[in-house]
Design a protein around this motif. Sequence first.
Motif, PDB file in Angstrom:
ATOM      1  N   TYR A  35     -14.896  69.874  17.369  1.00 32.53           N
ATOM      2  CA  TYR A  35     -14.725  68.688  16.537  1.00 32.53           C
ATOM      3  C   TYR A  35     -14.151  67.558  17.389  1.00 32.53           C
ATOM      4  CZ  TYR A  35     -15.267  71.839  12.556  1.00 32.53           C
ATOM      5  OH  TYR A  35     -15.752  72.748  11.656  1.00 32.53           O
ATOM      6  N   GLN A  37     -11.866  64.104  17.026  1.00 30.87           N
ATOM      7  CA  GLN A  37     -10.982  63.372  16.127  1.00 30.87           C
ATOM      8  C   GLN A  37     -10.569  62.062  16.796  1.00 30.87           C
ATOM      9  OE1 GLN A  37      -7.288  65.277  14.973  1.00 30.87           O
ATOM     10  NE2 GLN A  37      -7.096  63.993  13.152  1.00 30.87           N
ATOM     11  N   GLN A  41      -8.474  58.969  12.301  1.00 22.53           N
ATOM     12  CA  GLN A  41      -9.573  59.481  11.493  1.00 22.53           C
ATOM     13  C   GLN A  41      -9.509  60.999  11.364  1.00 22.53           C
ATOM     14  OE1 GLN A  41     -13.401  58.052  12.797  1.00 22.53           O
ATOM     15  NE2 GLN A  41     -12.614  56.029  13.309  1.00 22.53           N
ATOM     16  N   GLY A  42     -10.307  61.520  10.458  1.00 22.60           N
ATOM     17  CA  GLY A  42     -10.436  62.961  10.341  1.00 22.60           C
ATOM     18  C   GLY A  42     -11.383  63.497  11.397  1.00 22.60           C
ATOM     19  N   PRO A  43     -11.256  64.768  11.729  1.00 21.39           N
ATOM     20  CA  PRO A  43     -12.170  65.367  12.711  1.00 21.39           C
ATOM     21  C   PRO A  43     -13.627  65.317  12.256  1.00 21.39           C
ATOM     22  CG  PRO A  43     -10.233  66.752  12.382  1.00 21.39           C
ATOM     23  CD  PRO A  43     -10.204  65.704  11.312  1.00 21.39           C
ATOM     24  N   PHE A  45     -17.455  67.021  13.009  1.00 16.49           N
ATOM     25  CA  PHE A  45     -18.101  68.222  13.555  1.00 16.49           C
ATOM     26  C   PHE A  45     -19.093  67.847  14.642  1.00 16.49           C
ATOM     27  CE2 PHE A  45     -19.743  72.456  13.511  1.00 16.49           C
ATOM     28  CZ  PHE A  45     -21.124  72.372  13.550  1.00 16.49           C
ATOM     29  N   LEU A  88      -9.298  63.020  20.411  1.00  9.85           N
ATOM     30  CA  LEU A  88      -8.767  64.382  20.503  1.00  9.85           C
ATOM     31  C   LEU A  88      -9.924  65.325  20.201  1.00  9.85           C
ATOM     32  CD1 LEU A  88      -6.196  66.208  20.740  1.00  9.85           C
ATOM     33  CD2 LEU A  88      -6.049  66.059  18.249  1.00  9.85           C
ATOM     34  N   LEU A  90     -11.072  69.013  19.352  1.00 10.96           N
ATOM     35  CA  LEU A  90     -10.521  70.227  18.774  1.00 10.96           C
ATOM     36  C   LEU A  90     -11.543  71.343  18.806  1.00 10.96           C
ATOM     37  CD1 LEU A  90      -8.918  68.499  15.700  1.00 10.96           C
ATOM     38  CD2 LEU A  90      -7.633  69.588  17.535  1.00 10.96           C
ATOM     39  N   PHE A 103      -7.703  76.525  14.401  1.00  7.85           N
ATOM     40  CA  PHE A 103      -7.820  75.437  15.363  1.00  7.85           C
ATOM     41  C   PHE A 103      -6.864  75.590  16.538  1.00  7.85           C
ATOM     42  CE2 PHE A 103     -10.657  72.228  13.623  1.00  7.85           C
ATOM     43  CZ  PHE A 103     -10.839  72.697  12.331  1.00  7.85           C
ATOM     44  N   PRO A 105      -4.855  73.461  19.814  1.00  5.07           N
ATOM     45  CA  PRO A 105      -4.041  72.245  19.840  1.00  5.07           C
ATOM     46  C   PRO A 105      -4.814  71.002  20.262  1.00  5.07           C
ATOM     47  CG  PRO A 105      -3.584  73.592  21.758  1.00  5.07           C
ATOM     48  CD  PRO A 105      -4.497  74.402  20.898  1.00  5.07           C
TER      49      PRO A 105
ATOM     50  N   GLY B  43      -1.895  70.997  16.492  1.00  6.72           N
ATOM     51  CA  GLY B  43      -3.216  71.294  15.959  1.00  6.72           C
ATOM     52  C   GLY B  43      -3.205  71.354  14.439  1.00  6.72           C
ATOM     53  N   PHE B  90      -5.336  66.797   5.428  1.00  7.63           N
ATOM     54  CA  PHE B  90      -6.782  66.626   5.344  1.00  7.63           C
ATOM     55  C   PHE B  90      -7.362  67.549   4.280  1.00  7.63           C
ATOM     56  CE2 PHE B  90      -7.513  63.821   8.853  1.00  7.63           C
ATOM     57  CZ  PHE B  90      -6.510  64.111   9.771  1.00  7.63           C
ATOM     58  N   GLY B 106     -12.003  64.904   5.131  1.00  7.88           N
ATOM     59  CA  GLY B 106     -11.696  63.588   4.612  1.00  7.88           C
ATOM     60  C   GLY B 106     -11.000  62.764   5.684  1.00  7.88           C
TER      61      GLY B 106
END
Lengths: 112, 115
Positions: A35, A37, A41-43, A45, A88, A90, A103, A105, B43, B90, B106
Amino acid sequence: DAGVTQSPTHLIKTRGQQVTLRCSPKSGHDTVSWYQQALGQGPQFIFQYYEEEERQRGNFPDRFSGHQFPNYSSELNVNALLLGDSALYLCASSLLAGNEQFFGPGTRLTVL
Amino acid sequence: AQSVTQLDSHVSVSEGTPVLLRCNYSSSYSPSLFWYVQHPNKGLQLLLKYTSAATLVKGINGFEAEFKKSETSFHLTKPSAHMSDAAEYFCVVSGTSASSYKLIFGSGTRLLVRP
């Protein structure tokens, strides 16, 4: 029992360069997902690997590629880096594709 | 398209008061729903998950969420906020089709806890 590990933790590159990020899944897990990020924002895919094959891919250009090894570890490669690739990254692992994802770090990539 | 909307980008509460983080989802399939928490420079940690069993899901650290299909909502609650709850939360949907296992996140809600 080690969880998901990623290396390196931080990385600085310049535009046009190539980068490789690494991920070791949680013990016993066979599926790895990546992912991105961006800040605030959100991660998002990128793709998922299972049995050394790309199983599913998100809306990312071909500059983003990956690999899964027989020991289930995985690499994410990004070619021709752009400033917008700063984020970032992930890695998440699971036992079989549909199960809970754990997940790591993350690796903080900065492109100058 | 499948998606998840977090209705508040920031929520601020006083320590000891209830927490409500709102999430709506859209999916034409029977999704799995999750809440993850991300503390600064750490994380993502799974708080709880809904996978078509009980509609009220209990998670770690006193959090719980209720799946309401009629409202397409999956709001996260906690009766009493603690300073250590300050983080980014999230709402996540998965299994949005028979062959899709990717997590769709989200945009996140930042929870601030005032002393």
